[in-house]
Design a protein around this motif. Structure first.
Motif, PDB file in Angstrom:
ATOM      1  N   LEU A  27       0.838  -1.207   0.000  1.00 44.35           N
ATOM      2  CA  LEU A  27       0.000   0.000   0.000  1.00 44.35           C
ATOM      3  C   LEU A  27       0.871   1.253   0.000  1.00 44.35           C
ATOM      4  O   LEU A  27       0.594   2.225  -0.715  1.00 44.35           O
ATOM      5  CB  LEU A  27      -0.931   0.011   1.209  1.00 44.35           C
ATOM      6  N   LYS A  28       1.899   1.230   0.803  1.00 46.05           N
ATOM      7  CA  LYS A  28       2.785   2.394   0.846  1.00 46.05           C
ATOM      8  C   LYS A  28       3.373   2.658  -0.542  1.00 46.05           C
ATOM      9  O   LYS A  28       3.411   3.809  -1.006  1.00 46.05           O
ATOM     10  CB  LYS A  28       3.911   2.148   1.846  1.00 46.05           C
ATOM     11  N   ALA A  29       3.817   1.612  -1.210  1.00 46.14           N
ATOM     12  CA  ALA A  29       4.396   1.791  -2.545  1.00 46.14           C
ATOM     13  C   ALA A  29       3.363   2.396  -3.490  1.00 46.14           C
ATOM     14  O   ALA A  29       3.667   3.303  -4.273  1.00 46.14           O
ATOM     15  CB  ALA A  29       4.899   0.447  -3.068  1.00 46.14           C
ATOM     16  N   ASN A  30       2.126   1.912  -3.414  1.00 49.78           N
ATOM     17  CA  ASN A  30       1.088   2.451  -4.295  1.00 49.78           C
ATOM     18  C   ASN A  30       0.759   3.895  -3.946  1.00 49.78           C
ATOM     19  O   ASN A  30       0.474   4.710  -4.842  1.00 49.78           O
ATOM     20  CB  ASN A  30      -0.170   1.585  -4.207  1.00 49.78           C
ATOM     21  N   ILE A  31       0.761   4.211  -2.659  1.00 46.67           N
ATOM     22  CA  ILE A  31       0.505   5.599  -2.250  1.00 46.67           C
ATOM     23  C   ILE A  31       1.604   6.508  -2.814  1.00 46.67           C
ATOM     24  O   ILE A  31       1.340   7.597  -3.350  1.00 46.67           O
ATOM     25  CB  ILE A  31       0.451   5.710  -0.709  1.00 46.67           C
ATOM     26  N   LEU A  32       2.840   6.039  -2.718  1.00 46.29           N
ATOM     27  CA  LEU A  32       3.931   6.881  -3.185  1.00 46.29           C
ATOM     28  C   LEU A  32       3.905   7.011  -4.703  1.00 46.29           C
ATOM     29  O   LEU A  32       4.362   8.025  -5.250  1.00 46.29           O
ATOM     30  CB  LEU A  32       5.265   6.336  -2.688  1.00 46.29           C
ATOM     31  N   ARG A  33       3.361   5.992  -5.384  1.00 44.21           N
ATOM     32  CA  ARG A  33       3.198   6.132  -6.843  1.00 44.21           C
ATOM     33  C   ARG A  33       2.213   7.242  -7.152  1.00 44.21           C
ATOM     34  O   ARG A  33       2.438   8.046  -8.067  1.00 44.21           O
ATOM     35  CB  ARG A  33       2.708   4.807  -7.439  1.00 44.21           C
ATOM     36  N   VAL A  34       1.133   7.298  -6.414  1.00 46.91           N
ATOM     37  CA  VAL A  34       0.162   8.384  -6.614  1.00 46.91           C
ATOM     38  C   VAL A  34       0.825   9.718  -6.289  1.00 46.91           C
ATOM     39  O   VAL A  34       0.685  10.694  -7.046  1.00 46.91           O
ATOM     40  CB  VAL A  34      -1.091   8.176  -5.726  1.00 46.91           C
ATOM     41  N   ALA A  35       1.542   9.747  -5.185  1.00 44.39           N
ATOM     42  CA  ALA A  35       2.212  10.989  -4.783  1.00 44.39           C
ATOM     43  C   ALA A  35       3.196  11.441  -5.860  1.00 44.39           C
ATOM     44  O   ALA A  35       3.279  12.625  -6.185  1.00 44.39           O
ATOM     45  CB  ALA A  35       2.929  10.788  -3.456  1.00 44.39           C
ATOM     46  N   GLY A  36       3.933  10.452  -6.397  1.00 45.85           N
ATOM     47  CA  GLY A  36       4.879  10.780  -7.460  1.00 45.85           C
ATOM     48  C   GLY A  36       4.157  11.380  -8.667  1.00 45.85           C
ATOM     49  O   GLY A  36       4.635  12.346  -9.270  1.00 45.85           O
ATOM     50  N   ALA A  37       3.006  10.824  -8.978  1.00 43.60           N
ATOM     51  CA  ALA A  37       2.243  11.358 -10.102  1.00 43.60           C
ATOM     52  C   ALA A  37       1.742  12.761  -9.782  1.00 43.60           C
ATOM     53  O   ALA A  37       1.751  13.644 -10.642  1.00 43.60           O
ATOM     54  CB  ALA A  37       1.077  10.425 -10.426  1.00 43.60           C
ATOM     55  N   MET A  38       1.299  12.970  -8.561  1.00 45.48           N
ATOM     56  CA  MET A  38       0.817  14.308  -8.198  1.00 45.48           C
ATOM     57  C   MET A  38       1.939  15.321  -8.153  1.00 45.48           C
ATOM     58  O   MET A  38       1.772  16.466  -8.570  1.00 45.48           O
ATOM     59  CB  MET A  38       0.139  14.259  -6.816  1.00 45.48           C
ATOM     60  N   LEU A  39       3.081  14.911  -7.623  1.00 41.13           N
ATOM     61  CA  LEU A  39       4.180  15.857  -7.418  1.00 41.13           C
ATOM     62  C   LEU A  39       5.152  15.864  -8.576  1.00 41.13           C
ATOM     63  O   LEU A  39       6.126  16.629  -8.576  1.00 41.13           O
ATOM     64  CB  LEU A  39       4.930  15.499  -6.125  1.00 41.13           C
ATOM     65  N   GLN A  40       4.893  14.965  -9.540  1.00 41.03           N
ATOM     66  CA  GLN A  40       5.754  14.844 -10.716  1.00 41.03           C
ATOM     67  C   GLN A  40       7.205  14.632 -10.311  1.00 41.03           C
ATOM     68  O   GLN A  40       8.110  15.393 -10.676  1.00 41.03           O
ATOM     69  CB  GLN A  40       5.590  16.069 -11.629  1.00 41.03           C
ATOM     70  N   CYS A  41       7.390  13.596  -9.465  1.00 45.01           N
ATOM     71  CA  CYS A  41       8.750  13.197  -9.151  1.00 45.01           C
ATOM     72  C   CYS A  41       8.774  11.683  -9.009  1.00 45.01           C
ATOM     73  O   CYS A  41       7.733  11.030  -9.130  1.00 45.01           O
ATOM     74  CB  CYS A  41       9.233  13.881  -7.859  1.00 45.01           C
ATOM     75  N   GLU A  42       9.943  11.128  -8.757  1.00 48.35           N
ATOM     76  CA  GLU A  42      10.080   9.691  -8.634  1.00 48.35           C
ATOM     77  C   GLU A  42       9.515   9.225  -7.290  1.00 48.35           C
ATOM     78  O   GLU A  42       9.875   9.784  -6.251  1.00 48.35           O
ATOM     79  CB  GLU A  42      11.558   9.276  -8.696  1.00 48.35           C
ATOM     80  N   PRO A  43       8.686   8.193  -7.296  1.00 47.16           N
ATOM     81  CA  PRO A  43       8.194   7.669  -6.012  1.00 47.16           C
ATOM     82  C   PRO A  43       9.344   7.297  -5.067  1.00 47.16           C
ATOM     83  O   PRO A  43       9.227   7.463  -3.861  1.00 47.16           O
ATOM     84  CB  PRO A  43       7.398   6.424  -6.409  1.00 47.16           C
TER      85      PRO A  43
END
Lengths: 164, 286, 792
Positions: C568-584
């Motif tokens: 779940l954490k990895a998936n959350i960070l993928r979303v965050a990466g998409a929102m923040l436009q950076c690498e998870p």
């Protein structure tokens, strides 16, 4: 006067006036659980030994399985629901939570009411008298150690509160 | 288990209670504390046709000192008896016994008279009543009568109470100041019925027992007064030889049952141990 | 109000912290939802006619008087019930040669134990149902009862199920090394016979089940006080001929279980069948009298043990013969062979001698069925082994501590396979022993004991070392053909608010599954623990799993939660990466905030992430899909069990005049791997120890020769109460398992495993100066006084 298989009773439960018609054979704890939906008092043996049904009748501890609802006409009954809502055992509840003095929770309402009665009677109780005082309440989960700890912790809190 | 159906009434006076019992007949039972009756109902071991609830009958719950002795009302709650300064002063044997009786939540409802009327030979209070020569007062429609404790207990759950009668009080005559009292019991767990209990009294003179009363619970069909043991002890110090002889005499006094909790041999042995401990305590005043 | 921090340098770990259980407040207010608290519209109640004889034919059963009573809805007996619910046989393929007769929810024509249900009455209230039962006119023809395990296999003893040929349910012979050689070469051989009294669980909440069947959808919903909802779902579906997916089992609050509520009971199956028949909810709650007669019993063993030793206390070899008398059926589906099997396999496991032989016979009796109850087999095994170790020490004049040290499997021997094939990754016997001796000030207690002996006060100290099998793999049941899941799953869902909801296949009976898993999830995902909610016990909602038994909750449920948390954490960070436009990989999730991993700078609140993922995906890249609900499963594959170990010490005083045993203190040092919540583990140990003490001193299901249970009420069956129990001091060693990322092992049963042996040894230590020894449990005053020859 006639003896009847069903009787009308009027009593105060957790401060609320209640009128019902009950079978003479119905126990107080079954009446509370089934007729009034007060399921916080539990049934463990119906012999009066396990203590899970312990509640207050007219201000004193009683076994809910050993009283008939019919006998309680005119009485004042307090269950865990009312006592918890009043806040009067908040210190005991807190002490139980912190000491993990409950596991499955089935003995807990009765254990709290019994502990409260012990503390009111003897605010300076020690571990041995706590164990004797709780010796009518069966707990299968905790082995009693944490319950005794919690009761002694609550006793300390109450003593300090009455001093301050 | 739930009880079999029964009818219920709650008379407001003793006369009403007696009248209800008479009308309802021998299948009706008195409901006082209920701490022994209701478990029996809940196991369908008792299936009365009706219960006569005497809990609201006035005047039966007092504890008072009268010319004839300490009078404990039959409806006095066991917890009230436990806390009573009058009982502590005038019937110390009972004060010593009460903490062994069940648990707080049961003593707040259970009555002093209820324990006597039940007549369980393993219970504490019947043994105390016999040891203290209590007089039991019984009400019936025709009037009152008195029954000495020694004649009250007839067998397991069998007393001298006749159908339609209600126990109203127990009277404990005052004993002379030289008497001392000692109650003890051996139970596997605090509050259980005793394997063996001893309600002992002794008139002590110097270091010797001038006169002893030894009444055991749990060793027979009723409380058992160990008259042969008492006879051995009279006038003697409780030294090892006296105790050994009293112990042998005790074997003739007691015919204990064997059950799942204890064999007859164990009960006999524990009775001897309790006797030795009680006598030591009585003589030293401990 | 303080400002939220701009930097979070570190995440918060809840592992190893004694947080208060989330469920505590609710239970402390009387807001538990135990099965009997539940009411459904048009609910009916079942009561059972139970055979009053240990063995009897049902000659006739007339239900007319019962059926005509107002409020009685239905009366049903064995043959009709058999058409609704298929019977079962409690055997598993991997217990070679095991046999048992077919058992039905209501006995058909013949009842084989006192308490076996023969007929059911369904009514508008429990009281009315019992009135109905009382009106059933039954004629019984009593049959001879088989009640002595020692003669169960004798030719003159009746065979309870003639089609089986004899009363042998299962037998086993094990041999490791050369026991005959070891005995031949020994300096001394010591032999003892141990009797362990049959006893039972006495859960404060009795067994309870509420089954509701909707005939329009053919859906069965069962509220059950139980440990393994998926197992019950599977069995109900197969035996009631319903599609598995149409059966839903829900375990709400369970008032204590300890293994009692993980078996199939005929009265519970009958209740579900009645719900199907009537198309209405039917509730059954066992009352206490029924509980004593029909809850599974356990631990009725006679074990003869002999040890061969060198005069320096080295154990060279051991032989064990275990005879155990179960009920007339092996219990379904886990079988009644497991307890004996574990007893003989566990007995030598603490020690390194290789020459071992064991024989086990499990025989049928006309008594209440027997099956797994907390610490299955362990308490018997270690009472025997440790009882013999203390005997060796006493006979040879050696220190019981040193005899143990001399014989332990030691640190450098791991990984290790025991005499009976158990694999130990790594245990810590010596470390636990050293910690225990310090914790209890053992030598000081010994000196005090010795000084008091001179004054005629008889105190004793008793050690009991043990191992505990936890976290079982698939070989335990699945291999034998049982549809009992050894794997488990955890589903985590990020809520829009930033909270995390966890559903799991392991269940809760008060041990604190709710807290334990919340701690793992909060730590692994990176959210404050107050935002995590754990739900258990609903087959429709929880991942498919095994429930709770054999101390599998932390090792299996905890590992599944850990893996799910990572995902779940990895998936959350993928979303965050998409929102923040950076690498998870440049981000981390700490205390509910997305942060820059290197600097700790707070970049995003989880609630904001939730809002975007669920309500504003239009702001995310077209080819990106947020997956904020994840499930991971776990099954232990690298070892059959994650064994744990520990040692207990009991301190007693024996009144040699009365035979009464007073418990002065109890200590345990236990190694259950990485501890998630120390207080919860301590409390599991304490509760389990007191259960073991109950067996050692008080608890006994006593039968007369006719198979009548004499201890059938709370007044006759003695459970431990507060006044007689000691304070219990707990210490820990932590040897995590390397086979799972979390390193967690189980702890629920260890207390019960070692307590009876410790108390037995303590009593024998107290009696030793008087030349007396006891090998019978419960150790009643009678047992003590007979050992002292005070009673004949």
């Amino acid at each position: 006067m006639d003896a009847r298989h069903e009787v009308e009773i009027a009593l105060i439960v957790n401060g609320v006036a209640v009128r019902r018609r009950v079978e003479a054979r119905k126990s107080l704890v079954d009446f509370l659980r089934e007729d009034l939906d007060l399921t916080g008092s539990h049934v463990g043996c119906e012999h009066g030994v396990c203590g899970a049904c312990t509640l207050r009748v007219d201000g004193a501890l009683a076994r809910g399985c050993l009283m008939l609802a019919a006998q309680c006409d005119g009485s004042r009954v307090e269950t865990i629901e009312g006592v918890a809502a009043s806040g009067e055992i908040a210190d005991l509840q807190r002490a139980f939570a912190e000491a993990n003095a409950l596991q499955c929770g089935y003995c807990t309402p009765a254990m709290l009411l019994t502990a409260d009665a012990l503390l009111r009677d003897d605010p300076a109780l020690d571990a041995a008298s706590a164990r004797r005082g709780l010796s009518g309440n069966y707990c299968r989960c905790t082995g009693y150690h944490a319950i005794v700890e919690a009761v002694l912790a609550a006793a300390r809190v109450r003593r300090e509160a009455s001093r301050g | 288990m739930k009880p079999a159906p029964f009818a219920y009434c709650r008379p407001a006076t003793l006369d009403e209670a007696l009248e209800s019992l008479a009308r309802l007949g021998p299948e009706a039972r008195v409901l006082a504390g209920g701490q022994s009756l209701v478990p029996a109902l809940n196991m369908r071991l008792a299936q009365p046709s009706a219960l006569v609830d005497i809990n609201r009958v006035p005047g039966l719950d007092g504890i008072r000192l009268a010319p004839e002795g300490l009078v404990i009302g039959a409806l006095a709650r066991q917890e009230a008896v436990l806390r009573s300064p009058l009982v502590a002063q005038h019937a110390p044997l009972i004060a010593q016994a009460m903490p062994h009786v069940a648990h707080l939540a049961l003593r707040t409802r259970g009555t002093f008279g209820g324990s006597l009327a039940l007549g369980d030979p393993a219970a504490e209070l019947p043994a105390c009543a016999v040891a203290l020569d209590a007089i039991l007062r019984v009400a019936r429609r025709a009037g009152e009568r008195e029954i000495p404790a020694a004649r009250f207990f007839r067998g397991i759950y069998a007393t001298a109470l006749e159908p339609g009668e209600i126990l109203t009080a127990a009277v404990f005559p005052t004993r002379a100041a030289a008497w001392r009292f000692h109650f003890d019991e051996l139970a596997r767990r605090h509050g259980d019925y005793a394997l063996v209990a001893l309600a002992a009294a002794a008139r002590v003179d110097g270091g010797a027992i001038a006169e002893a009363r030894l009444v055991f619970a749990g060793v027979g069909l009723t409380p058992v007064r160990a008259t042969r043991g008492e006879a051995v002890l009279a006038g003697r110090r409780p030294d090892a030889a006296t105790l050994a002889e009293a112990g042998r005499a005790l074997d003739a006094d007691l015919d204990p049952p064997s059950d799942v909790h204890a064999s007859a041999a164990l009960r006999r042995h524990l009775a001897r141990v309790l006797m030795a401990r009680a006598l030591a305590g009585l003589v030293t005043g401990a | 109000m303080a400002d939220a921090p701009a930097r979070i340098p570190e995440g918060e770990s809840y592992i190893g912290r004694s947080i208060v259980r989330p469920q505590a407040a609710r239970l402390l207010a009387g807001r538990g939802q135990f099965t009997d608290d539940l009411r459904l519209p048009r609910m009916l109640h079942a009561a059972f006619l139970r055979c009053p004889h240990a063995h009897a034919r049902v000659v006739s059963l007339d239900a007319r008087a019962a059926s005509s009573l107002a409020g009685i809805v239905r009366v049903i007996a064995g043959d009709e019930m058999a058409s609704l619910c298929a019977g079962w046989v409690g055997t598993l393929a991997h217990f070679q040669g095991m046999k048992s007769a077919r058992q039905h929810p209501l006995a058909r024509g013949r009842a084989t134990w006192q308490g076996e249900p023969v007929a059911a009455v369904v009514a508008e209230s429990r009281a009315l149902a019992e009135d109905g039962v009382a009106r059933l006119a039954v004629e019984w023809a009593p049959l001879p009862a088989v009640t002595d395990a020692e003669t169960a296999l004798a030719p003159e003893t009746p065979v309870i199920h003639p089609e089986l040929g004899d009363n042998l349910a299962f037998s086993l012979e094990l041999e490791s090394g050369d026991p005959d050689g070891a005995f031949a070469g020994a300096d001394h051989v010591y032999r003892d016979t141990f009797w362990m009294g049959r006893h039972t669980g006495v859960t404060l909440e009795p067994r309870a089940i509420l089954a509701d069947f909707d005939p329009t959808e053919r859906r069965l919903t069962v509220y059950h006080s139980f440990q393994a909802p998926n197992m019950m779902q599977d069995i109900l579906a197969r035996h009631l001929a319903l599609p598995e997916e149409n059966v839903r089992v829900i375990c709400k609050d369970v008032g204590g279980s300890f293994g009692i509520k993980v078996h199939i009971y005929p009265d519970e199956m009958a209740t579900c069948a009645l719900a199907v028949l009537l198309g209405r909810p039917v509730k059954f709650v066992a009352d206490r009298l029924e509980s004593f007669q029909s809850d599974i019993h356990a631990r009725d063993h006679r074990v003869t043990a002999e040890v061969a030793v060198r005069r320096d206390g080295t154990i060279l070899g051991m032989r064990v013969d275990d005879l155990t008398g179960i009920g007339p059926y092996s219990v379904y589906p886990r079988t009644s062979a497991v307890e004996g099997n574990q007893t003989v396999r566990l007995t030598p496991g603490v020690y390194r001698f290789r020459d071992y032989a064991a024989r086990l016979r499990v025989v049928f009796q006309n008594k209440t069925p027997m099956c797994q109850y907390r610490a299955v087999g362990h308490p018997v095994a270690f009472a025997v082994m440790e009882g013999m170790v203390d005997r060796v020490a006493r006979e040879l004049g050696l220190d019981p501590v040193e005899v143990r040290r001399r014989n332990y499997v030691t640190a450098e021997m791991y990984p290790y396979t025991s005499q009976t094939g158990y694999f130990f990754e790594r245990l810590s016997h010596e470390e636990c022993l050293d910690r225990l001796l310090a914790l209890a000030s053992y030598r000081a207690l010994c000196a005090e004991r010795d000084a008091l002996r001179a004054r005629g006060v008889y105190r004793g100290l008793g050690l009991c070392a043990f191992i505990e099998l936890t976290t079982p793999g698939p070989a335990f049941y699945g291999v034998g053909g049982a549809r009992i899941s050894s794997q488990d799953g955890c589903t985590l869902k990020l809520e829009p608010s930033g909270a995390v909801t966890c559903t799991t296949g392991v269940t809760e009976q008060g041990q604190g599954t709710d807290a334990m898993l919340a701690q793992v999830v909060a730590t692994t995902v990176g959210v404050p623990i107050e935002r995590v909610r754990v739900l258990t016990g609903d087959t429709l909602v929880s991942p498919y799993g095994g429930g709770t038994w054999a101390s599998r909750g932390a090792g299996i449920g905890g590992e599944a939660a850990l893996q799910s948390g990572k995902a779940l954490k990895a998936n959350i960070l993928r979303v965050a990466g998409a929102m923040l436009q950076c690498e998870p990989d440049d981000l981390d999730l700490r205390r509910g905030k997305v942060v820059d991993a290197a600097s700790g700078e707070v970049r995003l609140d989880l609630a904001e992430l939730g809002r975007v993922a669920y309500f504003r995906p239009d702001t995310l890249p077209k080819d990106f899909q947020a997956e904020l609900t994840v499930t991971r499963h776990y099954v232990p594959r690298h070892q059959g069990f994650a064994f744990t170990n520990g040692i207990q010490l009991s301190h007693v005083e024996v009144d040699v005049a009365t035979g009464f045993v007073r418990l002065l203190g109890h200590w345990v040092v236990e190694d259950c791997g990485r501890i998630i919540n120390p207080r919860l583990v301590d409390e599991q140990l304490r509760g389990a120890i007191v259960q073991g003490i109950g067996a050692a001193l008080f608890e006994h299901c006593v039968y007369d020769d006719a198979g009548q249970l004499l201890t059938g009420t709370m007044a006759d069956y003695l459970v431990p109460m507060a006044a007689e129990m000691p304070d219990i001091v707990v210490g820990h060693v932590e040897t995590p398992t390397a086979f799972a990322e979390g390193g967690f092992k189980g702890a629920g049963e260890a207390g019960t495993a070692g307590a009876p042996g410790a108390v037995l040894n303590a009593v024998n230590d107290a009696l030793a100066p008087l030349g007396a020894r006891v090998t019978r449990q419960p150790i009643t005053p009678e047992v003590v006084l007979r050992a002292l020859r005070t009673l004949a």
